[in-house]
Design a protein around this motif. Structure first.
Motif, PDB file in Angstrom:
ATOM      1  N   ILE A  24      -8.856  -4.182  -0.238  1.00 33.55           N
ATOM      2  CA  ILE A  24     -10.039  -3.541   0.704  1.00 33.55           C
ATOM      3  C   ILE A  24     -11.102  -2.862  -0.370  1.00 33.55           C
ATOM      4  O   ILE A  24     -10.754  -2.059  -1.140  1.00 33.55           O
ATOM      5  CB  ILE A  24      -9.676  -2.613   1.851  1.00 33.55           C
ATOM      6  CG1 ILE A  24     -10.942  -2.489   2.702  1.00 33.55           C
ATOM      7  CG2 ILE A  24      -9.000  -1.404   1.502  1.00 33.55           C
ATOM      8  CD1 ILE A  24     -10.564  -1.624   4.142  1.00 33.55           C
ATOM      9  N   GLY A  25     -12.204  -3.219  -0.052  1.00 38.30           N
ATOM     10  CA  GLY A  25     -13.318  -2.455  -1.104  1.00 38.30           C
ATOM     11  C   GLY A  25     -13.748  -3.356  -2.077  1.00 38.30           C
ATOM     12  O   GLY A  25     -14.689  -3.194  -2.683  1.00 38.30           O
ATOM     13  N   GLY A  26     -12.846  -4.441  -2.538  1.00 39.57           N
ATOM     14  CA  GLY A  26     -13.256  -5.257  -3.253  1.00 39.57           C
ATOM     15  C   GLY A  26     -14.190  -6.487  -3.039  1.00 39.57           C
ATOM     16  O   GLY A  26     -14.695  -6.604  -1.851  1.00 39.57           O
ATOM     17  N   ARG A  27     -14.517  -7.379  -3.986  1.00 37.84           N
ATOM     18  CA  ARG A  27     -15.535  -8.403  -3.610  1.00 37.84           C
ATOM     19  C   ARG A  27     -15.439  -9.652  -4.426  1.00 37.84           C
ATOM     20  O   ARG A  27     -14.742  -9.412  -5.513  1.00 37.84           O
ATOM     21  CB  ARG A  27     -16.809  -7.915  -4.187  1.00 37.84           C
ATOM     22  CG  ARG A  27     -17.440  -6.445  -3.352  1.00 37.84           C
ATOM     23  CD  ARG A  27     -18.826  -6.296  -3.784  1.00 37.84           C
ATOM     24  NE  ARG A  27     -19.959  -7.168  -3.362  1.00 37.84           N
ATOM     25  CZ  ARG A  27     -20.584  -7.196  -1.784  1.00 37.84           C
ATOM     26  NH1 ARG A  27     -19.856  -6.247  -1.304  1.00 37.84           N
ATOM     27  NH2 ARG A  27     -21.440  -7.828  -1.701  1.00 37.84           N
TER      28      ARG A  27
ATOM     29  N   VAL B  30      -0.572   4.825  -0.755  1.00 38.67           N
ATOM     30  CA  VAL B  30      -0.738   4.654  -1.883  1.00 38.67           C
ATOM     31  C   VAL B  30      -1.919   3.624  -2.228  1.00 38.67           C
ATOM     32  O   VAL B  30      -2.510   3.385  -3.362  1.00 38.67           O
ATOM     33  CB  VAL B  30       0.407   4.175  -2.877  1.00 38.67           C
ATOM     34  CG1 VAL B  30       1.496   5.282  -2.912  1.00 38.67           C
ATOM     35  CG2 VAL B  30       0.862   2.937  -2.322  1.00 38.67           C
ATOM     36  N   LYS B  31      -2.300   2.910  -1.001  1.00 34.91           N
ATOM     37  CA  LYS B  31      -3.463   2.085  -0.983  1.00 34.91           C
ATOM     38  C   LYS B  31      -4.881   2.540  -1.159  1.00 34.91           C
ATOM     39  O   LYS B  31      -4.632   4.080  -1.387  1.00 34.91           O
ATOM     40  CB  LYS B  31      -3.298   1.332   0.360  1.00 34.91           C
ATOM     41  CG  LYS B  31      -2.167   0.181   0.170  1.00 34.91           C
ATOM     42  CD  LYS B  31      -1.732  -0.549  -1.007  1.00 34.91           C
ATOM     43  CE  LYS B  31      -0.798  -1.734  -0.668  1.00 34.91           C
ATOM     44  NZ  LYS B  31       0.518  -1.195  -0.011  1.00 34.91           N
ATOM     45  N   ILE B  32      -5.958   1.866  -0.915  1.00 30.91           N
ATOM     46  CA  ILE B  32      -7.069   2.458  -1.324  1.00 30.91           C
ATOM     47  C   ILE B  32      -7.628   3.343  -0.428  1.00 30.91           C
ATOM     48  O   ILE B  32      -8.287   4.316  -0.636  1.00 30.91           O
ATOM     49  CB  ILE B  32      -8.048   1.399  -1.426  1.00 30.91           C
ATOM     50  CG1 ILE B  32      -7.691   0.429  -2.658  1.00 30.91           C
ATOM     51  CG2 ILE B  32      -9.491   1.667  -1.801  1.00 30.91           C
ATOM     52  CD1 ILE B  32      -8.313  -0.913  -2.950  1.00 30.91           C
ATOM     53  N   ILE B  33      -7.427   2.872   0.854  1.00 32.52           N
ATOM     54  CA  ILE B  33      -7.675   4.066   2.188  1.00 32.52           C
ATOM     55  C   ILE B  33      -6.342   4.199   2.888  1.00 32.52           C
ATOM     56  O   ILE B  33      -5.585   3.108   2.757  1.00 32.52           O
ATOM     57  CB  ILE B  33      -8.759   3.699   2.955  1.00 32.52           C
ATOM     58  CG1 ILE B  33      -8.826   2.203   3.604  1.00 32.52           C
ATOM     59  CG2 ILE B  33     -10.115   3.760   2.265  1.00 32.52           C
ATOM     60  CD1 ILE B  33      -9.668   2.324   4.618  1.00 32.52           C
TER      61      ILE B  33
ATOM     62  N   VAL C 112      -5.399 -10.004   5.696  1.00 36.10           N
ATOM     63  CA  VAL C 112      -4.771  -8.801   5.818  1.00 36.10           C
ATOM     64  C   VAL C 112      -4.724  -7.817   4.992  1.00 36.10           C
ATOM     65  O   VAL C 112      -4.881  -7.945   3.723  1.00 36.10           O
ATOM     66  CB  VAL C 112      -3.203  -9.299   5.900  1.00 36.10           C
ATOM     67  CG1 VAL C 112      -2.355  -8.159   6.064  1.00 36.10           C
ATOM     68  CG2 VAL C 112      -2.809 -10.146   7.352  1.00 36.10           C
ATOM     69  N   PHE C 113      -5.197  -6.518   5.599  1.00 35.89           N
ATOM     70  CA  PHE C 113      -5.383  -5.360   4.763  1.00 35.89           C
ATOM     71  C   PHE C 113      -4.138  -4.450   5.080  1.00 35.89           C
ATOM     72  O   PHE C 113      -3.440  -4.417   6.160  1.00 35.89           O
ATOM     73  CB  PHE C 113      -6.471  -4.580   5.196  1.00 35.89           C
ATOM     74  CG  PHE C 113      -7.831  -5.227   4.544  1.00 35.89           C
ATOM     75  CD1 PHE C 113      -8.045  -5.707   3.180  1.00 35.89           C
ATOM     76  CD2 PHE C 113      -8.989  -5.170   5.639  1.00 35.89           C
ATOM     77  CE1 PHE C 113      -8.940  -6.532   2.797  1.00 35.89           C
ATOM     78  CE2 PHE C 113     -10.148  -5.517   5.083  1.00 35.89           C
ATOM     79  CZ  PHE C 113     -10.187  -6.146   3.694  1.00 35.89           C
ATOM     80  N   SER C 114      -3.796  -3.494   4.020  1.00 36.34           N
ATOM     81  CA  SER C 114      -2.815  -2.551   4.124  1.00 36.34           C
ATOM     82  C   SER C 114      -3.375  -1.095   4.109  1.00 36.34           C
ATOM     83  O   SER C 114      -4.167  -0.875   3.258  1.00 36.34           O
ATOM     84  CB  SER C 114      -1.809  -2.744   3.113  1.00 36.34           C
ATOM     85  OG  SER C 114      -0.850  -1.516   3.248  1.00 36.34           O
ATOM     86  N   PHE C 115      -2.897   0.057   4.838  1.00 36.91           N
ATOM     87  CA  PHE C 115      -3.250   1.414   4.685  1.00 36.91           C
ATOM     88  C   PHE C 115      -2.256   2.200   4.448  1.00 36.91           C
ATOM     89  O   PHE C 115      -2.231   3.422   4.969  1.00 36.91           O
ATOM     90  CB  PHE C 115      -4.118   1.414   5.907  1.00 36.91           C
ATOM     91  CG  PHE C 115      -5.063   0.863   6.361  1.00 36.91           C
ATOM     92  CD1 PHE C 115      -6.356   0.475   5.671  1.00 36.91           C
ATOM     93  CD2 PHE C 115      -5.180   0.080   7.678  1.00 36.91           C
ATOM     94  CE1 PHE C 115      -7.160  -0.520   5.881  1.00 36.91           C
ATOM     95  CE2 PHE C 115      -6.270  -0.956   7.898  1.00 36.91           C
ATOM     96  CZ  PHE C 115      -7.086  -1.027   6.855  1.00 36.91           C
TER      97      PHE C 115
ATOM     98  N   SER D 219     -12.825  -5.969  -8.345  1.00 37.31           N
ATOM     99  CA  SER D 219     -11.470  -5.538  -7.792  1.00 37.31           C
ATOM    100  C   SER D 219     -11.372  -4.393  -7.025  1.00 37.31           C
ATOM    101  O   SER D 219     -12.143  -3.360  -7.500  1.00 37.31           O
ATOM    102  CB  SER D 219     -10.739  -5.534  -9.120  1.00 37.31           C
ATOM    103  OG  SER D 219      -9.193  -5.173  -8.565  1.00 37.31           O
ATOM    104  N   GLY D 220     -10.574  -4.183  -6.001  1.00 34.81           N
ATOM    105  CA  GLY D 220     -10.282  -2.972  -5.336  1.00 34.81           C
ATOM    106  C   GLY D 220      -9.600  -2.147  -6.160  1.00 34.81           C
ATOM    107  O   GLY D 220      -9.458  -0.923  -5.821  1.00 34.81           O
ATOM    108  N   LEU D 221      -8.616  -2.651  -7.386  1.00 35.21           N
ATOM    109  CA  LEU D 221      -8.196  -1.886  -8.381  1.00 35.21           C
ATOM    110  C   LEU D 221      -7.358  -0.894  -7.647  1.00 35.21           C
ATOM    111  O   LEU D 221      -7.152   0.448  -8.164  1.00 35.21           O
ATOM    112  CB  LEU D 221      -9.058  -0.970  -9.191  1.00 35.21           C
ATOM    113  CG  LEU D 221      -9.558  -1.851 -10.471  1.00 35.21           C
ATOM    114  CD1 LEU D 221     -10.684  -1.208 -11.057  1.00 35.21           C
ATOM    115  CD2 LEU D 221      -8.436  -2.165 -11.415  1.00 35.21           C
TER     116      LEU D 221
END
Length: 386
Positions: free
Chosen positions: A162-165, A187-190, A181-184, A294-296
Protein backbone atom coordinates in the motif's frame (compact mmCIF):
# COMPACT_ATOMS: atom_id res chain seq x y z
CA UNK A 1 17.70 -4.03 19.81
CA UNK A 2 16.85 -2.20 16.60
CA UNK A 3 13.96 -4.23 15.09
CA UNK A 4 13.47 -4.90 11.40
CA UNK A 5 10.04 -3.21 11.55
CA UNK A 6 8.08 -1.06 13.98
CA UNK A 7 4.71 0.69 14.04
CA UNK A 8 4.42 4.46 14.48
CA UNK A 9 1.59 5.48 16.81
CA UNK A 10 0.96 9.20 17.26
CA UNK A 11 -1.23 11.19 19.63
CA UNK A 12 -3.67 11.65 16.75
CA UNK A 13 -3.94 7.86 16.42
CA UNK A 14 -4.57 7.49 20.14
CA UNK A 15 -7.18 10.24 20.11
CA UNK A 16 -8.98 8.56 17.20
CA UNK A 17 -9.18 5.25 19.05
CA UNK A 18 -10.24 6.89 22.33
CA UNK A 19 -13.03 8.72 20.49
CA UNK A 20 -14.42 5.35 19.39
CA UNK A 21 -14.15 3.98 22.94
CA UNK A 22 -16.28 6.90 24.09
CA UNK A 23 -18.81 6.47 21.29
CA UNK A 24 -21.82 4.18 20.99
CA UNK A 25 -20.07 1.81 18.59
CA UNK A 26 -17.05 -0.41 19.18
CA UNK A 27 -17.71 -2.63 16.17
CA UNK A 28 -19.96 -2.63 13.09
CA UNK A 29 -20.28 1.14 13.43
CA UNK A 30 -19.41 4.07 11.16
CA UNK A 31 -15.60 3.89 11.27
CA UNK A 32 -15.23 0.75 9.16
CA UNK A 33 -17.02 2.19 6.10
CA UNK A 34 -15.10 5.46 6.52
CA UNK A 35 -11.81 3.56 6.52
CA UNK A 36 -12.90 1.54 3.50
CA UNK A 37 -13.88 4.71 1.65
CA UNK A 38 -10.52 6.33 2.46
CA UNK A 39 -8.48 3.42 1.12
CA UNK A 40 -10.70 3.03 -1.94
CA UNK A 41 -10.37 6.75 -2.60
CA UNK A 42 -6.60 6.65 -2.18
CA UNK A 43 -6.13 3.72 -4.57
CA UNK A 44 -8.90 4.53 -7.04
CA UNK A 45 -10.55 1.12 -6.56
CA UNK A 46 -14.31 0.98 -6.85
CA UNK A 47 -14.95 -1.00 -3.65
CA UNK A 48 -13.12 -1.92 -0.44
CA UNK A 49 -13.97 -4.57 2.16
CA UNK A 50 -12.14 -4.37 5.50
CA UNK A 51 -11.46 -7.56 7.43
CA UNK A 52 -9.51 -8.70 10.48
CA UNK A 53 -6.34 -9.78 8.59
CA UNK A 54 -4.87 -10.02 5.13
CA UNK A 55 -5.13 -13.80 5.48
CA UNK A 56 -8.89 -13.39 5.90
CA UNK A 57 -8.96 -11.09 2.87
CA UNK A 58 -7.17 -13.71 0.76
CA UNK A 59 -9.61 -16.38 1.95
CA UNK A 60 -12.80 -14.47 1.12
CA UNK A 61 -11.26 -13.34 -2.18
CA UNK A 62 -10.80 -16.97 -3.16
CA UNK A 63 -14.34 -17.83 -2.02
CA UNK A 64 -15.80 -14.90 -3.95
CA UNK A 65 -14.07 -16.19 -7.09
CA UNK A 66 -15.60 -19.65 -6.46
CA UNK A 67 -12.33 -21.44 -5.83
CA UNK A 68 -13.05 -24.95 -4.59
CA UNK A 69 -12.19 -28.66 -4.73
CA UNK A 70 -10.64 -29.65 -8.03
CA UNK A 71 -9.43 -26.11 -8.72
CA UNK A 72 -5.83 -24.93 -8.73
CA UNK A 73 -4.21 -21.73 -7.42
CA UNK A 74 -0.66 -20.67 -8.28
CA UNK A 75 1.41 -18.20 -6.28
CA UNK A 76 5.02 -17.30 -5.55
CA UNK A 77 7.12 -19.60 -3.33
CA UNK A 78 8.76 -16.52 -1.74
CA UNK A 79 5.93 -15.22 0.39
CA UNK A 80 4.26 -15.73 3.74
CA UNK A 81 2.40 -19.04 3.86
CA UNK A 82 -1.01 -17.32 3.79
CA UNK A 83 -0.66 -16.63 0.05
CA UNK A 84 -0.84 -20.37 -0.56
CA UNK A 85 -2.90 -21.51 2.43
CA UNK A 86 -5.91 -19.52 1.24
CA UNK A 87 -6.38 -22.07 -1.56
CA UNK A 88 -6.23 -25.01 0.82
CA UNK A 89 -8.89 -23.39 3.03
CA UNK A 90 -11.19 -23.65 -0.01
CA UNK A 91 -10.32 -27.28 -0.72
CA UNK A 92 -8.31 -26.35 -3.84
CA UNK A 93 -4.79 -27.35 -4.81
CA UNK A 94 -1.67 -25.16 -4.81
CA UNK A 95 1.35 -24.84 -7.04
CA UNK A 96 4.08 -22.22 -7.34
CA UNK A 97 5.78 -20.13 -10.03
CA UNK A 98 9.47 -19.37 -9.59
CA UNK A 99 10.65 -15.81 -8.97
CA UNK A 100 12.54 -13.36 -11.13
CA UNK A 101 16.14 -13.26 -9.80
CA UNK A 102 16.28 -9.44 -9.79
CA UNK A 103 12.89 -8.31 -8.50
CA UNK A 104 12.21 -11.45 -6.37
CA UNK A 105 8.61 -11.30 -7.60
CA UNK A 106 6.78 -13.93 -9.66
CA UNK A 107 8.53 -14.22 -13.02
CA UNK A 108 6.19 -13.60 -15.98
CA UNK A 109 8.59 -15.67 -18.12
CA UNK A 110 8.35 -18.63 -15.74
CA UNK A 111 4.59 -18.12 -15.48
CA UNK A 112 4.14 -18.23 -19.26
CA UNK A 113 6.25 -21.39 -19.58
CA UNK A 114 4.31 -23.08 -16.80
CA UNK A 115 0.98 -22.05 -18.35
CA UNK A 116 1.99 -23.50 -21.71
CA UNK A 117 2.83 -26.82 -20.05
CA UNK A 118 -0.36 -26.72 -17.95
CA UNK A 119 -2.49 -26.11 -21.04
CA UNK A 120 -0.98 -29.17 -22.68
CA UNK A 121 -1.69 -31.19 -19.54
CA UNK A 122 -5.24 -29.84 -19.23
CA UNK A 123 -4.60 -28.46 -15.76
CA UNK A 124 -4.61 -24.65 -15.87
CA UNK A 125 -4.94 -22.60 -12.67
CA UNK A 126 -8.24 -20.95 -11.80
CA UNK A 127 -6.49 -18.20 -9.80
CA UNK A 128 -2.96 -16.77 -9.83
CA UNK A 129 -1.79 -14.78 -6.78
CA UNK A 130 1.19 -12.54 -7.63
CA UNK A 131 2.90 -11.28 -4.46
CA UNK A 132 4.36 -7.76 -4.39
CA UNK A 133 7.36 -8.74 -2.29
CA UNK A 134 8.92 -5.99 -0.16
CA UNK A 135 6.37 -3.53 -1.58
CA UNK A 136 7.46 -3.60 -5.24
CA UNK A 137 4.68 -4.43 -7.69
CA UNK A 138 4.93 -7.48 -9.87
CA UNK A 139 4.83 -6.91 -13.63
CA UNK A 140 1.06 -6.84 -13.57
CA UNK A 141 0.56 -5.84 -17.21
CA UNK A 142 2.41 -8.96 -18.35
CA UNK A 143 0.54 -11.17 -15.89
CA UNK A 144 -2.81 -9.71 -16.94
CA UNK A 145 -2.00 -10.36 -20.59
CA UNK A 146 -1.40 -14.01 -19.69
CA UNK A 147 -4.67 -14.09 -17.72
CA UNK A 148 -6.54 -12.85 -20.78
CA UNK A 149 -4.92 -15.57 -22.89
CA UNK A 150 -5.28 -18.49 -20.48
CA UNK A 151 -8.45 -17.54 -18.60
CA UNK A 152 -7.33 -17.39 -14.97
CA UNK A 153 -8.40 -14.82 -12.36
CA UNK A 154 -5.92 -12.62 -10.47
CA UNK A 155 -5.68 -11.76 -6.77
CA UNK A 156 -2.84 -9.31 -6.10
CA UNK A 157 -1.28 -10.04 -2.72
CA UNK A 158 -0.23 -6.45 -2.04
CA UNK A 159 0.18 -7.00 1.70
CA UNK A 160 3.54 -5.17 1.49
CA UNK A 161 2.60 -2.56 -1.06
CA UNK A 162 0.00 0.00 0.00
CA UNK A 163 1.32 3.43 -0.94
CA UNK A 164 3.30 2.01 -3.83
CA UNK A 165 2.69 2.63 -7.52
CA UNK A 166 2.92 0.66 -10.74
CA UNK A 167 3.15 2.47 -14.08
CA UNK A 168 2.29 5.73 -12.31
CA UNK A 169 -0.96 4.39 -10.85
CA UNK A 170 -1.59 3.33 -7.23
CA UNK A 171 -1.15 -0.30 -6.28
CA UNK A 172 -4.65 -1.42 -5.38
CA UNK A 173 -6.54 0.22 -8.23
CA UNK A 174 -7.26 -3.31 -9.56
CA UNK A 175 -6.83 -2.33 -13.18
CA UNK A 176 -4.88 -5.55 -13.78
CA UNK A 177 -6.60 -7.82 -11.26
CA UNK A 178 -9.96 -8.98 -9.97
CA UNK A 179 -9.08 -8.32 -6.32
CA UNK A 180 -6.18 -6.71 -4.46
CA UNK A 181 -5.36 -7.48 -0.81
CA UNK A 182 -3.62 -5.21 1.71
CA UNK A 183 -2.28 -5.99 5.19
CA UNK A 184 -2.35 -3.66 8.20
CA UNK A 185 -0.20 -5.71 10.58
CA UNK A 186 1.92 -3.50 12.90
CA UNK A 187 5.13 -3.93 10.90
CA UNK A 188 3.42 -3.03 7.63
CA UNK A 189 3.29 0.47 6.12
CA UNK A 190 0.17 1.52 8.02
CA UNK A 191 -1.50 -0.45 10.79
CA UNK A 192 -4.84 -1.25 12.36
CA UNK A 193 -3.02 -3.45 14.95
CA UNK A 194 -4.29 -6.47 13.02
CA UNK A 195 -6.34 -6.14 9.87
CA UNK A 196 -6.57 -6.36 6.13
CA UNK A 197 -8.61 -5.23 3.18
CA UNK A 198 -9.79 -6.59 -0.16
CA UNK A 199 -10.39 -4.15 -3.02
CA UNK A 200 -12.15 -4.70 -6.33
CA UNK A 201 -13.73 -2.82 -9.20
CA UNK A 202 -16.39 -5.52 -9.49
CA UNK A 203 -19.45 -4.59 -7.42
CA UNK A 204 -20.70 -8.18 -7.28
CA UNK A 205 -17.35 -9.53 -6.04
CA UNK A 206 -17.22 -6.82 -3.39
CA UNK A 207 -20.78 -7.61 -2.25
CA UNK A 208 -19.92 -11.31 -1.99
CA UNK A 209 -16.81 -10.59 0.08
CA UNK A 210 -18.77 -8.22 2.33
CA UNK A 211 -21.29 -10.98 2.99
CA UNK A 212 -18.64 -13.67 3.46
CA UNK A 213 -16.78 -11.64 6.11
CA UNK A 214 -19.93 -11.65 8.27
CA UNK A 215 -21.23 -15.23 8.44
CA UNK A 216 -22.60 -15.18 4.89
CA UNK A 217 -25.45 -12.97 6.10
CA UNK A 218 -27.09 -10.10 4.24
CA UNK A 219 -29.53 -7.46 5.47
CA UNK A 220 -29.89 -5.94 2.01
CA UNK A 221 -33.50 -6.44 0.92
CA UNK A 222 -32.49 -6.18 -2.73
CA UNK A 223 -30.32 -9.28 -2.35
CA UNK A 224 -32.78 -11.41 -0.36
CA UNK A 225 -34.50 -14.50 -1.69
CA UNK A 226 -37.94 -13.27 -0.61
CA UNK A 227 -39.53 -10.14 0.82
CA UNK A 228 -38.37 -9.55 4.41
CA UNK A 229 -40.68 -10.39 7.35
CA UNK A 230 -39.88 -7.02 8.91
CA UNK A 231 -37.06 -4.55 9.60
CA UNK A 232 -35.28 -7.15 11.75
CA UNK A 233 -35.03 -9.68 8.94
CA UNK A 234 -31.71 -11.07 7.63
CA UNK A 235 -30.71 -14.05 5.53
CA UNK A 236 -27.72 -16.36 5.59
CA UNK A 237 -27.02 -17.03 1.93
CA UNK A 238 -23.56 -18.60 2.15
CA UNK A 239 -21.32 -20.34 4.65
CA UNK A 240 -19.39 -17.26 5.69
CA UNK A 241 -16.93 -16.42 8.44
CA UNK A 242 -16.61 -13.87 11.22
CA UNK A 243 -13.80 -11.85 9.68
CA UNK A 244 -15.05 -8.38 10.62
CA UNK A 245 -12.77 -5.48 11.52
CA UNK A 246 -13.73 -3.47 14.63
CA UNK A 247 -14.40 0.27 14.71
CA UNK A 248 -11.43 0.63 17.07
CA UNK A 249 -9.09 -0.84 14.47
CA UNK A 250 -10.69 1.11 11.63
CA UNK A 251 -10.25 4.37 13.53
CA UNK A 252 -6.54 3.67 13.91
CA UNK A 253 -6.22 2.79 10.23
CA UNK A 254 -8.16 5.85 9.12
CA UNK A 255 -5.86 8.08 11.19
CA UNK A 256 -2.78 6.42 9.69
CA UNK A 257 -3.95 6.70 6.07
CA UNK A 258 -3.41 10.44 6.27
CA UNK A 259 0.34 9.83 6.78
CA UNK A 260 0.69 7.08 4.19
CA UNK A 261 2.53 9.12 1.54
CA UNK A 262 4.88 10.55 4.16
CA UNK A 263 5.64 7.07 5.48
CA UNK A 264 6.49 5.73 2.02
CA UNK A 265 8.60 8.78 1.17
CA UNK A 266 10.58 8.31 4.38
CA UNK A 267 11.13 4.65 3.52
CA UNK A 268 12.50 5.70 0.13
CA UNK A 269 14.86 8.16 1.78
CA UNK A 270 16.14 5.44 4.10
CA UNK A 271 16.52 3.01 1.18
CA UNK A 272 18.55 5.55 -0.81
CA UNK A 273 20.77 6.08 2.20
CA UNK A 274 21.22 2.31 2.65
CA UNK A 275 22.11 2.03 -1.03
CA UNK A 276 24.89 4.59 -0.58
CA UNK A 277 26.17 3.23 2.73
CA UNK A 278 26.28 -0.38 1.47
CA UNK A 279 28.14 0.42 -1.75
CA UNK A 280 31.32 -1.62 -1.90
CA UNK A 281 30.20 -4.24 0.61
CA UNK A 282 29.84 -7.87 -0.57
CA UNK A 283 26.04 -7.68 -0.59
CA UNK A 284 23.44 -7.38 -3.32
CA UNK A 285 21.20 -4.37 -2.74
CA UNK A 286 17.52 -4.35 -3.74
CA UNK A 287 16.80 -3.65 -7.39
CA UNK A 288 13.86 -1.42 -8.25
CA UNK A 289 12.04 -1.84 -11.55
CA UNK A 290 11.63 1.50 -13.37
CA UNK A 291 7.88 0.85 -13.73
CA UNK A 292 7.47 0.52 -9.97
CA UNK A 293 7.50 2.90 -7.01
CA UNK A 294 7.76 0.45 -4.15
CA UNK A 295 5.93 0.71 -0.85
CA UNK A 296 9.30 -0.45 0.58
CA UNK A 297 7.88 -2.50 3.41
CA UNK A 298 11.18 -4.39 3.48
CA UNK A 299 14.78 -3.66 2.54
CA UNK A 300 16.28 -7.05 1.68
CA UNK A 301 19.97 -7.59 0.95
CA UNK A 302 21.59 -10.76 -0.29
CA UNK A 303 24.86 -11.95 1.23
CA UNK A 304 27.21 -12.67 -1.66
CA UNK A 305 28.82 -16.09 -1.60
CA UNK A 306 26.06 -17.49 0.57
CA UNK A 307 24.83 -20.20 -1.77
CA UNK A 308 24.61 -22.91 0.88
CA UNK A 309 23.05 -20.62 3.49
CA UNK A 310 25.92 -20.85 5.97
CA UNK A 311 27.41 -17.47 5.09
CA UNK A 312 24.00 -15.84 5.52
CA UNK A 313 23.49 -17.59 8.85
CA UNK A 314 26.85 -16.35 10.14
CA UNK A 315 26.08 -12.76 9.17
CA UNK A 316 22.53 -12.98 10.51
CA UNK A 317 23.71 -14.25 13.89
CA UNK A 318 26.45 -11.63 13.96
CA UNK A 319 23.90 -8.88 13.44
CA UNK A 320 21.57 -10.24 16.10
CA UNK A 321 24.49 -10.44 18.55
CA UNK A 322 25.22 -6.78 17.85
CA UNK A 323 21.65 -5.73 18.65
CA UNK A 324 20.26 -5.55 15.12
CA UNK A 325 16.92 -7.37 14.90
CA UNK A 326 17.20 -8.55 11.32
CA UNK A 327 14.86 -11.13 9.87
CA UNK A 328 14.48 -13.34 6.79
CA UNK A 329 11.54 -12.91 4.39
CA UNK A 330 10.73 -15.68 3.57
CA UNK A 331 11.43 -19.38 3.85
CA UNK A 332 10.04 -20.60 0.50
CA UNK A 333 6.59 -22.03 1.11
CA UNK A 334 7.27 -25.24 -0.81
CA UNK A 335 10.07 -26.09 1.66
CA UNK A 336 7.76 -26.01 4.67
CA UNK A 337 7.08 -29.49 6.14
CA UNK A 338 3.35 -29.21 5.44
CA UNK A 339 3.98 -28.52 1.75
CA UNK A 340 6.71 -31.13 1.44
CA UNK A 341 4.08 -33.63 2.59
CA UNK A 342 2.00 -32.48 -0.39
CA UNK A 343 4.82 -33.51 -2.74
CA UNK A 344 7.02 -30.42 -3.07
CA UNK A 345 10.77 -30.81 -2.66
CA UNK A 346 14.07 -28.90 -2.65
CA UNK A 347 15.11 -28.04 -6.18
CA UNK A 348 11.56 -27.40 -7.42
CA UNK A 349 12.03 -23.62 -7.64
CA UNK A 350 15.76 -22.86 -7.87
CA UNK A 351 15.57 -19.06 -8.05
CA UNK A 352 13.45 -18.95 -4.90
CA UNK A 353 15.84 -21.27 -3.08
CA UNK A 354 18.92 -19.30 -4.18
CA UNK A 355 17.29 -16.10 -2.93
CA UNK A 356 16.42 -17.70 0.42
CA UNK A 357 20.00 -18.89 1.00
CA UNK A 358 21.28 -15.31 0.87
CA UNK A 359 18.45 -12.99 2.02
CA UNK A 360 18.44 -10.79 5.13
CA UNK A 361 15.89 -8.05 5.85
CA UNK A 362 17.56 -4.99 7.38
CA UNK A 363 15.63 -2.60 9.67
CA UNK A 364 13.20 -0.45 7.67
CA UNK A 365 10.51 1.73 9.23
CA UNK A 366 9.72 5.47 9.15
CA UNK A 367 10.99 6.31 12.62
CA UNK A 368 14.37 4.65 12.05
CA UNK A 369 16.91 7.42 12.64
CA UNK A 370 20.01 8.01 10.57
CA UNK A 371 22.19 7.27 13.60
CA UNK A 372 20.40 3.93 14.05
CA UNK A 373 20.85 3.24 10.36
CA UNK A 374 24.57 3.97 10.73
CA UNK A 375 24.62 1.49 13.62
CA UNK A 376 22.98 -1.15 11.42
CA UNK A 377 25.54 -0.69 8.65
CA UNK A 378 28.48 -0.67 11.08
CA UNK A 379 27.23 -3.94 12.59
CA UNK A 380 26.82 -5.40 9.11
CA UNK A 381 30.42 -4.49 8.22
CA UNK A 382 31.63 -6.22 11.36
CA UNK A 383 29.49 -9.29 10.77
CA UNK A 384 30.67 -9.58 7.17
CA UNK A 385 34.30 -9.28 8.28
CA UNK A 386 33.80 -11.81 11.04
Amino acid sequence: MIPYGRQDITDADIDAVVAVLRSDWLTQGPMVPRFEAAVAGYTGAGHAVAVNSATSALHIACLALDLGPGDLLWTSPVTFVASANCALYCGADVDFVDIDPRSYNMSPVALEAKLQAAEQAGRLPKIVVPVHLCGQSCDMAAIRALADRYGFRIIEDASHAIGGRYRDAPVGDCRYSDITVFSFHPVKIITTAEGGMALSNDAELAARMEMLRSHGITRDAARMSRPPDGPWYYEQQALGLNYRLTDLQAALGLSQVHRLDDYVARRHALAARYDALLAGLPVTRPWQHPDSYSGLHLYVIRIEGGGDGERRRSVFEGLRTRGIGVNVHYIPVHLQPYYRALGFAPGDFPNAEAYYAEAISLPMYPTLSESEQDQVVAALREALAG
